[in-house]
Write an enzyme that holds these catalytic residues in place. Structure first.
Site, PDB file in Angstrom:
ATOM      1  N   GLY A   1      -3.585  -9.027   7.771  1.00 45.28           N
ATOM      2  CA  GLY A   1      -3.137  -7.662   7.524  1.00 45.28           C
ATOM      3  C   GLY A   1      -2.038  -7.645   6.498  1.00 45.28           C
ATOM      4  O   GLY A   1      -2.281  -7.529   5.300  1.00 45.28           O
TER       5      GLY A   1
ATOM      6  N   GLU B   1      -0.584   1.646   7.378  1.00 44.70           N
ATOM      7  CA  GLU B   1       0.276   1.837   6.191  1.00 44.70           C
ATOM      8  C   GLU B   1       1.590   1.058   6.317  1.00 44.70           C
ATOM      9  O   GLU B   1       2.645   1.529   5.910  1.00 44.70           O
ATOM     10  CB  GLU B   1       0.573   3.324   5.967  1.00 44.70           C
ATOM     11  CG  GLU B   1      -0.585   4.147   5.456  1.00 44.70           C
ATOM     12  CD  GLU B   1      -1.093   3.691   4.100  1.00 44.70           C
ATOM     13  OE1 GLU B   1      -0.276   3.350   3.236  1.00 44.70           O
ATOM     14  OE2 GLU B   1      -2.321   3.654   3.916  1.00 44.70           O
TER      15      GLU B   1
END
Lengths: 670, 670
Positions: B155, B433
């Protein structure tokens, strides 16, 4: 035998963790579950459940629609009770809850209240003749019952329930009515679709007089075709944040008649002529509530434990970010911030489990004593403690599960992690069985009364509240996180709890000068909640410490002591405002407490996986791809995803119906 | 015109609240949405949406299965873009987001990334020729694209992405591969079932050398039949805590070939012979991220606002508990503890909305300047601020929504309240985000660098960070909650933020003596997060105050100032440990801050409903039975429940299948 969960084919990172543990996880499990026999029984029950396909799901519940979940829960609730002999029914706190969790997972079902509130009411509120009629029907599952108290417009304040039961002496019947929409019974588990009977709490009217809420047993659905009886409107209340396999229901009455004998008359009675016989004792239903809450606290503690197992194991196998260049990505459990998210939750789970055991023991002890001597003096304290614990434990469990979920990053948001299901189930506990703020205020009122009694010299404090009377220390004796004794640390908690209680009492009595009692409670509400919180936190830290000091095995005690210290310092670090009040602590002491946190995070780190392994939770119980024993997370995430409902078809109908035309049209314009 | 939401047939309790308001809600709405034209446009867009049945749901989304939700979202996403002309597309921050929320509710959909990340990448990463090819296809919806960066095992750390794009000079093609399971693309919105194109971030290999992650445009599904192209494995990642109408997807490549031209080559390039041309500037993608985050902050603020509307209105119509005997049950909004749960969330929503506006303005200002002068000095500060705000706002929004939900008691747990959907949607923002802890640490690293620069005399501080250099005050000037000026209160925030930043810097530099930079960051992680939090809270309180002082209307300013004070005092009351550090504040000051909270809760109480009315949220936008404008909650809860999937049949098949036999059997034994 330190790492007996190690198997071939496991993720090497998790094996490495297990190999480095300093203690035997079996011994730790025996501490957590209170004996090797208990741990053995967990394994036997697990084996039994796994051997019976009717107790297992064909597809994971998270892929089911709501209708499918309700169907599955009906099938499994019946199967679970068919097989109830596999457990020791007298040990609901231990075996019963464990068995139910294994079979049903984190969901309620239509028969849940049949075996809890409905049965309890039958047992405690019936006359002998009523018992003869209803108890066998209940126990043999000849009917399915629920307990209907809460109404659409009425929760906490029972006095204001609106459902009426008006006695008609001519026919010797009660007439049940829901005079308004807000009188609709609302929320009872199983009421919507499953149950055909219910205990209804309704305002009893006889000879034109209201005698307050009383319990009535009422048939709701036809025994043969399950259709609602005439003048009864009944149904499911719709989808919820969690527990969607359960049919919580609503219910409205319109002149429904039930025989006089259907009022549960062990205490209050209605004679055929309508005369009301008041109960001799104001019946204290507290006992059952204490037991229910002690079960709830344990269940919450186990959910928090499960979340920590998932987050800790995943953090051991997930690698991300380099700390030393070209040394490869590190296990995320090596980040201090990650440890700080998860380890205090592990410590908290221990604190909560130990509190649940203690309160169960206190309850059983009280039951034994009260049966011999009809002494119920203990019950008030016990009730207060259970209310306070319920509020703190449910709230911190929900928050703790979310922290564990955050700690799993994006995958924590997926149902594959099991964490969404844990959270949405657990967080309901903040509201049911007594809304948390109401609970905190209830306890605070008792604390205020204790202070008044102390001031008046009429106090008779239980061991839980004795500290309130002790003289406060001017300065904390806390010196260093490595050397300061547990007793001294507990004293710090006592001092700040007492300080808050006494300050709150001062505010409260000031407010009382210009207001009624209830107004004064309201004006002091925020401070009262704080007082209860500190009182309960003190209890948790004290009880945890007591249990640690009783551990004989040196290695186990060492590990649990580290958890206790982390628990205590983590809480204190969030209470620095209280600690610095009246300069009770200085900046150096506060700084040392923080350093204690870093120190114990580090101490716990090498044993973290082994500690959560000790919760002895099988993959079945965890129901989490991220929390798998073997650590083989990624391939199983992919496998799990392939089961998604949306993947049954390579191309969804949405293409032909919506997207194909849109895109053709778009391309034709170029 | 003060109470223009009042209509005949409304719940009298809510009408009473509206009548007692001291200000005009239209004027307040104009303050919140920055102008009367904006408020007017909200009403026009609402009217447009409600007039078009294809933009509305036939049954409420909470009664749909996952498949039905995905189907509904496909239909509505197409309809929404069909009708996109009804809004001013250049105002995505305002009209675009509002329109999307009205049509889609609190869910994502398969085309979400097409219009955001995919389009953005096309616009910013393509050469002129590539633009000619892809931009019209994208804008005219000839294809549906998504953006695939995150992988199953990767990620935050982009450098370690595993997907490879290996250049084959012979055929002038790239060969895409997912060499491991952890290389599977995972999470991209719409990837599972909707999109037929994606921008893929992959490690570029040419001539045996790894050149790092680069973007490639890749076709995934056949344009005619939507089947996945050969050697592509693709699907939905399964159910999640929220956004279940969206098909977040996974994707694996096995030797998939794409032409050389499909690498987006505005910056880096591959020549036909395989030669790699490095980009001239290291491209700063920060700008787009700042804009995305400012939208996210606003969206989160609006979700928190919605939750406060629901909880406040419901608290005005719900009555429970008597404070004065026989005076009837009181509105629960009159409980201090209830006010304390909800009102600080209202204040917080204001703080967040005002911060979102401010950061948008700063961004637009920067864009204008940077285009004229290619000056990007502002961007670093702006980026840091947006990261920090993202972390604080998402976390506090999620917590705030849950507090609002708790404040609605049992009904808050029902999907009828709309709150579960708000929470499960909003809380995702803590992770996507940029995971929040990663965000906090990023900002803290920047703060540490600023302190170093200050010490070195090389600092060049933006107005947001100037306070770090100011001299600390020994004692707080805070005197009384009624008289102490906003500037003095802000100074208190500055002092504790600076103190934390400097203490943290000291720890950090101590750790640096024995460790590498990354190790030192890790060892100081917890303190670093705290430093960022205080820095961001200072920004929030300062920016809020600035906006209050600019309000010209006296009545509006008065009400908003009360909210600001509550916001400031509530935060300070949770920071008493920091305030008492070095005896910066004394016990009397702390006590006064608490009294300030009680005082402002009281001040806000009479205007509470009117304040939330000013958020100008229609029943359609709120999607909540509890939050209805008319306050007629109970009859509509019953109406809503009757729509439950389980109520389609009076008797479920579970009776015949499971319960009938069980009960007959039980009864036969009696």
């Amino acid at each position: 035998m330190k790492g007996h969960l190690i198997k071939n084919g496991d993720n090497p990172d998790i094996t490495k963790e297990r190999k480095s543990a300093t203690f035997c996880i079996n011994k730790m499990a025996e501490f957590i579950y209170e004996g090797s026999d208990k741990v053995k029984r967990r394994e036997e029950i697990l084996k039994y459940v796994e051997e019976h396909p009717e107790l297992c799901d064909k597809i994971p519940v998270e892929f089911m629609t709501r209708e499918e979940r309700v169907e599955r829960n009906a099938q499994k609730a019946v199967a679970m009770t068919d097989h109830a002999d596999c457990i020791d029914g007298s040990d609901f706190f231990g075996e019963g809850m464990y068995y139910q969790t294994l079979v049903m997972g984190r969901d309620f079902h239509g028969m849940l209240l049949h075996y809890s509130m409905f049965l309890q009411c039958i047992q405690s509120q019936c006359t002998e003749e009523q018992l003869d009629k209803w108890l066998p029907l209940t126990i043999l599952r000849g009917i399915i019952g629920t307990y209907a108290q809460t109404e659409l417009g009425h929760g906490t304040n029972l006095k204001k329930l609106e459902t009426t039961a008006t006695y008609d002496a001519k026919t010797e019947e009660f007439i049940l009515n829901s005079p308004t929409i807000t009188a609709a019974k609302w929320w009872p588990g199983g009421l919507g679709k499953t149950c055909n009977y219910a205990i209804i709490m309704a305002q009893l009217y006889t000879n034109g007089q209201n005698k307050g809420p009383h319990p009535f047993i009422v048939q709701l659905r036809d025994l043969d075709n399950h259709m609602p009886l005439p003048n009864i409107t009944i149904g499911d209340i719709g989808p919820k944040l969690g527990v969607n396999g359960a049919d919580n229901g609503f219910l409205l009455f319109k002149n429904c008649r039930i025989p006089r004998e259907n009022m549960l008359m062990r205490y209050a009675k209605i004679l055929p002529n309508g005369e009301y016989i008041a109960p001799k004792h104001s019946k204290l239903g507290y006992g059952a509530m204490v037991f229910t809450r002690s079960i709830m606290i344990r269940d919450q503690a186990l959910m928090l434990s499960a979340a920590t197992v998932i987050a800790t194991r995943y953090s051991a196998v997930r690698r991300q970010g380099e700390i030393i260049e070209n040394k490869g990505e590190i296990q995320i459990i090596d980040y201090q911030t990650q440890q700080y998210r998860i380890f205090p939750q592990i410590a908290r789970a221990f604190a909560f489990l130990l509190a649940a055991s203690e309160i169960r023991d206190m309850y059983l002890n009280y039951m034994e004593k009260s049966q011999m001597t009809s002494d119920i003096s203990l019950l008030g304290d016990l009730h207060a403690l259970s209310c306070g614990l319920k509020a703190i434990v449910t709230f911190e469990t929900a928050q703790g599960i979310e922290q564990c979920r955050f700690a799993c990053g994006g995958h924590g948001y997926s149902e594959a992690s099991g964490l969404p299901q844990l959270y949405t189930f657990a967080v309901g506990g903040c509201t049911y069985e007594g809304e948390n703020i109401v609970m905190l205020l209830q306890v605070a009122k008792i604390l205020m009364k204790l202070v008044k009694n102390i001031n008046d010299g009429t106090d008779n404090l239980a061991s839980i509240t004795k500290y309130i009377k002790k003289k406060s220390d001017l300065k904390s004796n806390f010196k260093d996180y490595r050397t300061t004794s547990g007793e001294e640390i507990i004293k710090d908690f006592e001092n700040i709890a007492r300080n808050q209680i006494l300050t709150c009492y001062e505010n409260f009595t000031n407010n009382l000068k210009q207001s009624t009692y209830e107004e004064a409670v309201n004006k002091t509400g925020i401070e009262m909640c704080k007082a209860t919180r500190l009182h309960v936190k003190l209890y948790l830290v004290k009880n945890f410490y007591k249990k640690v000091t009783l551990i004989e095995d040196y290695e186990i005690r060492n590990v649990v002591m580290n958890l206790w210290k982390l628990y205590a310092f983590d809480m204190l670090s969030h209470l620095t405002g209280a600690l610095k009040c009246n300069n009770y602590m200085n900046d150096i002491q506060i700084k040392n407490i923080k350093e204690g946190i870093y120190y114990y995070l580090n101490e716990i780190r090498p044993n973290a996986v082994a500690i959560v392994d000790s919760f002895n939770m099988s993959d079945r119980e965890l129901h989490s791809v991220l929390g798998r024993r073997d650590g083989n997370v990624y391939e199983n995430l992919l496998k799990w995803a392939k089961e998604s409902q949306l993947n049954k078809k390579e191309v969804l109908p949405t293409f032909k119906k919506y997207f194909e035309g849109m895109m053709k049209d778009g391309r034709s314009k170029i």
